[in-house]
Design an enzyme around this catalytic site. Structure first.
Site, mmCIF file in Angstrom:
data_model
loop_
_atom_site.group_PDB
_atom_site.id
_atom_site.type_symbol
_atom_site.label_atom_id
_atom_site.label_comp_id
_atom_site.label_asym_id
_atom_site.label_seq_id
_atom_site.Cartn_x
_atom_site.Cartn_y
_atom_site.Cartn_z
ATOM 1 N N ALA A 1 0.864 -1.189 0.000
ATOM 2 C CA ALA A 1 0.000 0.000 0.000
ATOM 3 C C ALA A 1 0.895 1.232 0.000
ATOM 4 O O ALA A 1 2.104 1.135 0.175
ATOM 5 C CB ALA A 1 -0.888 0.006 1.241
ATOM 6 N N LYS A 2 0.322 2.364 -0.200
ATOM 7 C CA LYS A 2 1.050 3.633 -0.047
ATOM 8 C C LYS A 2 0.024 4.732 0.129
ATOM 9 O O LYS A 2 -1.104 4.633 -0.372
ATOM 10 C CB LYS A 2 1.903 3.922 -1.286
ATOM 11 C CG LYS A 2 3.054 4.862 -1.023
ATOM 12 C CD LYS A 2 4.196 4.145 -0.328
ATOM 13 C CE LYS A 2 5.365 5.056 -0.048
ATOM 14 N NZ LYS A 2 6.534 4.267 0.414
#
Ligand code: NAD
Length: 441
Positions: A130-131
């Site tokens: 994720a980011k």
């Protein structure tokens, strides 16, 4: 690498951004997402995966874009845009940093989230990728404003995050204080303290010893392995480090401790150089006092871009993506590039460096130390049992060495670059997880 354009995988909510382009398109139009997709396309081709699996791996599972209104200290209101992208969670909860930078945009966050998936799989931590990011320049805001922005953003993305869903960590422009605010905001909203919702927390809130320098320690560890692989004695070699933040500063310090002569370092303001090697400890003191590497008495100022072309053995880009491009790759004099930053080398530059026999240790291997120790932090928090710093560093070194050996072995037996090998190994692991889990319903 081919120069074709592969068909757009379907299923994305932004079809215009999806086509997987490679070197055929003028480089000015390419960004980190193009690089990430081209790397995936190579692995898909090498592993013989079908187009359905390609689409699944190319497309984020979830994306959330939020408005983040800020009440400024002077009473006015400003609005910022934030994103959280969960690329994949077939191997466990999503995991990835939170970035505060004016350059944040959705495509950049998508690329960084995809790289996190591969990184977690490559070093075999039980996470997907994720980011997150907010398009904001933290240098323009007071601490109180940054706290309000962090808390509002956290509350907007609350439905997506949690210790079993998605666990943020620090990245560019954020730090352990940001993580403490996120943890507190999340905890207040659910009604009890949840230390496992973020990693990279302050020690007194359940952070892990060794986390703050873990990315840098991993970078220095693989840099030394790369030097030995290329027949260099680290203690007789030289390096330049771009970026003097959480990754670059300790990276330079640890390399210097290994005997490497640090000829130059840079930050967003410029670079300092000393042919006989910089005194990194003194430089750290200078940066703590002034906020920049500029003005350091123990070196002369040089242009930031010139650092990338210095005559050193090892170059460590540890700032932002897209700094080694087809415009300067021919002039990179280093024989080894260790990617402390995510995506510092564009796809076109990568091909040039490979042609010139420069060994590039790819980001998903080189800077994986951070997520490895984030995983240790999560394990320790879940057990409420804390390890010593030596234990953390030892386990980190073990995992970095194992990943290095696996990537080098795969690259050698398949005639691939380290980046190609690392991506293939990671994509194969994520694909296996998808196949074992099956497709619901
Ligand atoms: P940071 O904000 O702590 O530091 C960034 C540094 O880069 C600062 O010194 C800044 O002045 C400098 N910088 C920015 N633009 C620059 C430019 N154009 N030229 C030279 N210097 C420039 O960020 P960080 O956490 O050190 O992250 C750096 C890179 O490492 C990012 O790509 C990030 O995604 C990656 N990374 C970080 C971690 C982590 O644990 N922090 C883990 C893995 C990867």
């Amino acid at each position: 690498m081919s120069t074709t354009t592969t068909p757009a995988p379907t299923g994305s909510n932004d079809a215009a951004a999806v086509p997987t382009t490679t070197a055929a398109t003028p480089s000015a139009a390419l960004g980190p997402l193009d690089d990430a997709r081209a790397q995936l396309a190579f692995a898909v081709d090498h592993l013989g995966l079908d187009s359905g699996m390609h689409q699944l791996l190319a497309t984020p599972r979830r994306e959330l874009t939020v408005s983040v209104p800020l009440r400024r200290d002077d009473g006015s209101t400003a609005l910022f845009i934030g994103h959280r992208v969960q690329h994949n969670f077939s191997r466990g909860p999503a995991k990835g940093g939170l970035r505060f930078s004016p350059n944040v945009d959705l495509d950049e966050v998508r690329a960084l989230a995809m790289w996190m998936t591969w990184k977690c799989a490559l070093v075999d931590v039980p996470y997907g990728g994720a980011k997150g990011g907010i398009a904001i320049d933290p240098r323009q805001h007071s601490l109180a404003e940054l706290e309000r922005v962090t808390r509002r953003y956290t509350s907007e993305i609350m439905p997506l995050i949690g210790p079993e869903q998605d666990i943020p960590a620090p990245d560019i422009g954020t730090d352990e204080r940001t993580m403490a605010w996120m943890m507190d905001t999340y905890s207040v909203n659910v009604g009890h303290t949840v230390p496992g919702v973020v990693t990279g927390k302050p020690l007194s809130l359940g952070g892990s010893l060794g986390r703050a320098s873990a990315t840098s320690r991993g970078v220095a560890h693989v840099a030394v392995l790369a030097m030995r692989h290329r027949g260099l004695d680290p203690a007789a070699s030289t390096a330049a480090v771009q970026g003097f933040g959480k990754v670059g500063r300790d990276g330079a310090r640890l390399l210097a401790e290994a005997g490497v002569g640090i000829r130059a370092v840079s930050d967003v303001y410029g670079a300092v150089h000393r042919a006989e090697g910089l005194d990194v400890a003194a430089l750290i003191e200078h940066v703590d006092a002034t906020g920049s590497v500029l003005g350091f008495a123990g070196g002369e100022e040089i242009d930031g871009a010139a650092l990338l072309e210095l005559d050193v053995d090892t170059l460590v880009p540890a700032a932002v993506e897209g700094v080694i491009t087809e415009a300067n790759a021919e002039r990179v004099a280093a024989r080894i590039v260790v990617e402390g930053a995510n995506g510092p080398t564009t796809e076109a530059a990568d091909a040039i460096l490979r042609e010139r026999d420069v060994l590039v240790v790819p980001d998903i291997l080189a800077n994986a130390g951070g997520v490895i120790v984030s995983y240790f932090e999560w394990v320790q928090a879940n057990q409420a049992y804390w390890w010593s710093e030596d234990e953390v560093n030892e386990k980190l070194a073990e995992r970095m060495t194992k990943a290095w050996d696996a990537v080098l072995g795969y690259a050698t037996s398949n005639g691939q670059s380290m980046r190609e090998a690392a991506t293939c190994l990671a994509v194969a692991r994520v694909t296996e997880a998808h196949k074992l889990r099956g497709l619901y319903p």
